[in-house]
Design a protein around this motif. Structure first.
Motif, PDB file in Angstrom:
ATOM      1  N   VAL A  21     -16.196  -1.450   5.120  1.00 31.36           N
ATOM      2  CA  VAL A  21     -15.325  -0.274   4.989  1.00 31.36           C
ATOM      3  C   VAL A  21     -15.491   0.319   3.601  1.00 31.36           C
ATOM      4  CG1 VAL A  21     -12.948   0.574   4.917  1.00 31.36           C
ATOM      5  CG2 VAL A  21     -13.618  -1.113   6.635  1.00 31.36           C
ATOM      6  N   ILE A  22     -15.696   1.622   3.551  1.00 30.92           N
ATOM      7  CA  ILE A  22     -15.700   2.369   2.302  1.00 30.92           C
ATOM      8  C   ILE A  22     -14.403   3.173   2.278  1.00 30.92           C
ATOM      9  CG2 ILE A  22     -16.946   4.009   0.859  1.00 30.92           C
ATOM     10  CD1 ILE A  22     -18.493   1.384   1.599  1.00 30.92           C
ATOM     11  N   GLY A  23     -13.532   2.876   1.334  1.00 31.14           N
ATOM     12  CA  GLY A  23     -12.237   3.539   1.276  1.00 31.14           C
ATOM     13  C   GLY A  23     -11.147   2.517   0.960  1.00 31.14           C
ATOM     14  N   HIS A  24      -9.964   2.942   0.936  1.00 28.50           N
ATOM     15  CA  HIS A  24      -9.485   4.296   1.147  1.00 28.50           C
ATOM     16  C   HIS A  24      -9.572   5.059  -0.179  1.00 28.50           C
ATOM     17  CE1 HIS A  24      -7.120   3.157   5.019  1.00 28.50           C
ATOM     18  NE2 HIS A  24      -8.126   2.314   4.823  1.00 28.50           N
ATOM     19  N   MET A  25      -9.147   6.325  -0.168  1.00 24.38           N
ATOM     20  CA  MET A  25      -9.269   7.127  -1.380  1.00 24.38           C
ATOM     21  C   MET A  25      -8.103   6.907  -2.333  1.00 24.38           C
ATOM     22  SD  MET A  25      -9.596  11.266  -1.811  1.00 24.38           S
ATOM     23  CE  MET A  25      -7.855  11.579  -2.146  1.00 24.38           C
ATOM     24  N   SER A  34      -4.710   4.983  -3.919  1.00 19.76           N
ATOM     25  CA  SER A  34      -4.230   3.611  -4.117  1.00 19.76           C
ATOM     26  C   SER A  34      -3.138   3.269  -3.109  1.00 19.76           C
ATOM     27  CB  SER A  34      -3.684   3.442  -5.538  1.00 19.76           C
ATOM     28  OG  SER A  34      -4.712   3.567  -6.496  1.00 19.76           O
ATOM     29  N   GLY A  35      -2.256   4.240  -2.832  1.00 20.71           N
ATOM     30  CA  GLY A  35      -1.138   3.998  -1.930  1.00 20.71           C
ATOM     31  C   GLY A  35      -1.548   3.717  -0.497  1.00 20.71           C
ATOM     32  N   THR A  36      -2.762   4.095  -0.121  1.00 17.95           N
ATOM     33  CA  THR A  36      -3.268   3.778   1.221  1.00 17.95           C
ATOM     34  C   THR A  36      -4.235   2.592   1.172  1.00 17.95           C
ATOM     35  OG1 THR A  36      -4.993   5.450   0.911  1.00 17.95           O
ATOM     36  CG2 THR A  36      -3.017   6.123   2.100  1.00 17.95           C
ATOM     37  N   THR A  37      -4.939   2.466   0.074  1.00 13.93           N
ATOM     38  CA  THR A  37      -5.912   1.382  -0.069  1.00 13.93           C
ATOM     39  C   THR A  37      -5.233   0.015  -0.067  1.00 13.93           C
ATOM     40  OG1 THR A  37      -7.380   2.805  -1.359  1.00 13.93           O
ATOM     41  CG2 THR A  37      -7.742   0.451  -1.546  1.00 13.93           C
ATOM     42  N   PRO A  94     -13.997   3.789  -3.361  1.00 19.32           N
ATOM     43  CA  PRO A  94     -14.722   4.606  -4.330  1.00 19.32           C
ATOM     44  C   PRO A  94     -13.809   5.292  -5.333  1.00 19.32           C
ATOM     45  CG  PRO A  94     -14.433   5.853  -2.326  1.00 19.32           C
ATOM     46  CD  PRO A  94     -13.791   4.503  -2.089  1.00 19.32           C
ATOM     47  N   SER A  95     -12.485   5.053  -5.233  1.00 14.01           N
ATOM     48  CA  SER A  95     -11.580   5.866  -6.049  1.00 14.01           C
ATOM     49  C   SER A  95     -10.221   5.255  -6.340  1.00 14.01           C
ATOM     50  CB  SER A  95     -11.363   7.223  -5.362  1.00 14.01           C
ATOM     51  OG  SER A  95     -10.929   7.033  -4.027  1.00 14.01           O
ATOM     52  N   ALA A  96      -9.761   4.267  -5.590  1.00 11.95           N
ATOM     53  CA  ALA A  96      -8.425   3.701  -5.812  1.00 11.95           C
ATOM     54  C   ALA A  96      -8.392   2.960  -7.140  1.00 11.95           C
ATOM     55  CB  ALA A  96      -8.056   2.760  -4.676  1.00 11.95           C
ATOM     56  N   THR A  97      -7.449   3.308  -8.008  1.00 12.68           N
ATOM     57  CA  THR A  97      -7.451   2.781  -9.368  1.00 12.68           C
ATOM     58  C   THR A  97      -6.271   1.872  -9.707  1.00 12.68           C
ATOM     59  OG1 THR A  97      -6.380   4.836 -10.097  1.00 12.68           O
ATOM     60  CG2 THR A  97      -8.785   4.701 -10.322  1.00 12.68           C
ATOM     61  N   ASN A  98      -5.266   1.762  -8.836  1.00 13.34           N
ATOM     62  CA  ASN A  98      -4.118   0.915  -9.132  1.00 13.34           C
ATOM     63  C   ASN A  98      -4.557  -0.545  -9.248  1.00 13.34           C
ATOM     64  OD1 ASN A  98      -1.659  -0.755  -8.765  1.00 13.34           O
ATOM     65  ND2 ASN A  98      -0.670   1.203  -8.452  1.00 13.34           N
TER      66      ASN A  98
END
Length: 383
Positions: free
Chosen positions: A102-106, A108-111, A128-132
């Motif tokens: 899986v690539i994702g999610h975008m 943090s709140g969904t990842t 590729p983007s979640a930073t929390n």
């Protein structure tokens, strides 16, 4: 007596048997991708999906082999609408579809909530983007990210606000999402570190779907801040800048990678100002890597008819990294290639990709930007 043997049926049978054998040698590798394809951040979600799709198309064009078998790659895309509940539903759909990665999610709140589902199923996930920071602090060996986390990003912005922008009074607003709260928390830590004299005004809150900020901004204006930090996305940040201008709130504006997009200029209009905004992208390439990234951006624009918004290169690299791990393991089965993914060293278009024991990228870079003439302009790449 002469016996006539009809060769045609035998030839057809042999041909079909050979074709069946050849077909059996091919393997289908399903790569799941989840991002918001609806709602205010749909433009950013489509950007990451297109980045992943570009990688898939290139892999299929190259006739990649895994374990001696020709692999055909398929992107299985889902929409989470930036909503945690929708994200877990999308995650379960990918598990049921038996995706190999899986690539994702975008966001943090969904990842973060989705990561629990992938972990139970044993499916590797690369955001590729979640930073929390919480994403990789859960102890899941299936969770990875190819960008720096909020501790690095928010902290760097906080130090920049005080040391470079010389801000003395700072207002902080966040959108109450995992991302917005997380990056704002880390910004405050960076800004109020040892031997720094700065006043942080009482924190203000909005939502990721809000459009009216007058009450918040009016309260802030009376305190005369030098700088406003916003933890959230460009779809909210742009209108917020417009309303700051309307109210005559003349302060610098700062935010994380959520606002640091090419789209912000369209959303903010002339409220963008000149060098008024400083934002940081969780990633970025140093001088030696720039030609490769620029080449990617040109090919991306040609293929999809729009410029990279923000995270497409990281989604592209995430796909390529997970496939590199499959090739090293000689298998696309998650349990078999996961150990290779954990110790991978892959040279991507966004830099060298390797993960620490938590799944965070090692030596992650950050890129600071401002906006001039309606366009995003590089300030510096830092670590």
């Amino acid at each position: 007596m002469t016996v006539k043997i009809c060769a045609l049926p035998l030839l057809v049978s042999m041909t079909l048997a050979w074709q069946g054998s050849a077909f059996a040698e091919d393997i289908l590798v399903k790569i799941g991708h989840v991002s918001p394809l609806s709602g205010p951040s749909a433009h950013m979600g489509k950007d990451t999906e297109d980045g992943a799709r570009m990688a898939i198309d290139e892999l299929n064009a190259k006739s990649v082999s895994i374990g001696g078998k020709k692999a055909r790659f398929e992107l299985v895309a889902e929409d989470d609408g930036s909503d945690p509940r929708q994200a877990t539903t999308a995650a379960q759909k990918l598990v049921d579809a038996k995706v190999n990665a899986v690539i994702g999610h975008m966001n943090s709140g969904t990842t973060i909530p989705a990561s629990k589902i992938y972990n139970i199923a044993g499916i590797p996930q690369i955001s590729p983007s979640a930073t929390n920071p919480k994403y990789t602090q859960q102890g899941f060996n299936t969770a990875f990210r190819v960008v720096a986390n909020d501790g690095q990003l928010g902290g760097t912005l906080g130090r920049y606000a005080v040391q470079v922008s010389q801000a003395k009074t700072i207002a902080v607003i966040d959108d109450r999402t995992s991302y917005g709260q997380g990056v704002a928390d880390e910004f405050i830590k960076g800004a109020t570190g040892k031997s720094r004299s700065v006043t942080i005004l009482p924190r203000q809150y909005t939502t990721d779907k809000a459009t009216d900020f007058n009450a918040i901004l009016t309260a802030i204006k009376g305190k005369k801040p030098d700088l406003v930090f916003f933890g959230g996305m460009d779809a909210v940040g742009g209108p917020m800048l417009k309303q700051m201008q309307q109210l005559g709130l003349d302060a610098k504006f700062m935010g994380g990678d959520g606002i640091c997009s090419t789209e912000l200029a369209k959303l903010a209009g002339d409220a963008l100002g000149e060098s008024k905004i400083v934002c940081a992208e969780a990633g970025g390439v140093e001088d030696g890597m720039k030609p490769g990234l620029e080449k990617f951006k040109g090919e991306f624009s040609k293929k999809f008819g729009h410029a990279v918004v923000l995270n497409a290169p990281y989604a592209y690299d995430a796909v390529m990294t997970v496939v590199a791990a499959m090739q090293k393991a000689g298998s696309a089965e998650p349990a078999k290639y996961l150990p290779e993914l954990a110790k991978i060293h892959y040279k991507g278009i966004t830099g060298n990709i390797a993960f620490d024991e938590h799944g965070d990228i090692r030596d992650g870079t950050l890129t600071l930007y401002t906006y001039k003439g309606g366009k995003r302009e590089l300030i510096a790449v830092t670590r």
